[in-house]
Design a protein around this motif. Sequence first.
Motif: not given
Lengths: 126, 236, 275
Positions: C4-5, C7-8, C11-12, C15, C82
């Motif tokens: 899960k970590l 994944k984020y 994601r961040s 891009r 964050e």
Amino acid sequence: MAWKFAADAPIYLQTAEIIRLRILTGDYPPGTYIPSVRELAQEAAVNPNTMQKALATLESTGLLTTHRNTGRQVTESQDLIRMLRIEQARAYVQSCRQQLVTLGFSSEEITSLFSHWSGESTLKKE
Amino acid sequence: MDSFKHPVLQCRGLNKSYGRHHVIKDLDLELSPGRIVGLVGPNGAGKTTLIKLICSLLTAQSGQILIGGHPVGAGSKALVSYLPERTYLADWMKVADALELFADFYADFDREKALDMLARLSVDPKARFKTLSKGTREKVQLVLVMSRKALLYVLDEPIGGVDPAARDYILSTILTNYNEEGTILISTHLISDVETVLDEAIFLKDGQIVLHKSVDEIRQEEGKSVDELFREVFKC
Amino acid sequence: MLIKLLKYEFRSTSRTFGLVYLIMMVLCTLTGLLDQASELLSAYSSIFVTLLMVTALFFFGAVVITTVLNIGRFQKGVFGDEGYLLHTLPVHVWEIIASKLIAALVWTLGTVLVMGLSLFVMILASSAISLSNVGFFFRSLIQFVSAADPTVLTQFLLSIGLMLAMLITLILQVYASISLGHLFPSHRTAWAVVIFFLLNMIQDFFFKLTVFRLTPTIYADPSGLLSFSYAFGEINMAVNELSPLTPSVFLFYLAAGALLWLCSQLVLSKRLNLE
């Protein structure tokens, strides 16, 4: 609108007082169910624990009864409510009288003041 | 009956200093379940430091913190729902991303509840945080934090610097959404605004607890509101 | 929770990296095409030269962006605002470090890979090499590999593994520097830089003390371990004599990596102090 509280008394007592008056004035008629603790707490903007405590004090006087599943019911005893209304009236009269005495009026004068302005005061209320 | 459970929070002999500046001094604190507790004190009293210690963002020099009986770690973090005094969600995220993140990491997160609250705030889940105002961002964070069914909610100055309407929204959100077996710790310097929602008040002065009592006790024994007592204790 | 970590984490960053990779590919394709065009029309040649320079600059830029972003993801994500979210998530410290490390590793390799790929595309587009030549190249590569001495092949794979180990250690060294810098009450970034160079010196010292002393004849520069050349359709692969070296160097980087990881781990679990 959150309810207003005075600084010098516990909030649960003041909360109980407001609900008691609602029952005496018929806002919560005899035999009806009052809103849940959560709803009342939100309306008053007080902690649910405080509201719980306030309702518990009203239960101990017999004004409210708890039913396990349906919630809290206002007493069906018209006699009890009538009695408490009279008691409340006495408290109001006494406190008003006390203030007038402080202002320097005598007992007779106070009685005539009451009869003189009774019509006007009811008009003002409406 | 609560005596059979662990206290929600236990701090024992907590000490924290920054260099020579001693911020938290030998602090002991115990919170029981189902309470709303106000952590009050003037600026610089150590409120945020204490909160960050509880949320393990700071490390104490000495002392122990237990949450629901667990020492601070991944296990305790699953029990704590923390609202920091700043916005911590990344700019690139959409509101929906943040919801997904909370749902992914916190088993106690109620997504439906959060969506419902966002709808009432008329916040579009597709909006990016970048495009939201500071006030809205803070409300979204509050929604996320209060949509969890946590043991301990730690809210750092949730009503600091907001307008009265927002304050009412925030307080009613807290009141209607918290888990009744959980305890809420709210830090604030605006006591009169939160006084009616509190069960207990903790006065923090120079890193020490000078008073920890129920609000009703304070009013009954002192004959004054917590706010008035606060002004007396912290008179300059 | 590590998944899960990750994944984020991806994601961040995806891009930005996606954009960099896309620009790299587009620039290379255009440069290649313009090279072809400039042969037909000389007016294009100046544009070609400019574009070639821009592409070269952008390659350099891509390296810088990859480095800066990877460092920033750790510094800001762990110790910045964050971090307020990251450290209140119910995750273990090792998962935090692992997720950052894996992401940094993937993006670094990704940048290298895309660079190679876009250069390849550029050459293809400029038709300096025709597709049939490319096919020939790969055919002979496969031929060479299948015919090669297995020890040479092993050495080849080992040195790729070694470079990977060195990259991981380097990333962990950056993380350790930032984490140790966090122990200081102020000027944390400056301290992190100082610590990075200190760690370099310490590593050098121990490298000389252990690996170098054990096998004094070896090369200390692993990038020169292997030379690889392609000429006239023939592939020459020269492997330096490094059989005694690679395992001990491997072990060295493994140990260094583990110690550096431990530095970050200890700071994050025992000495975290977010501003």
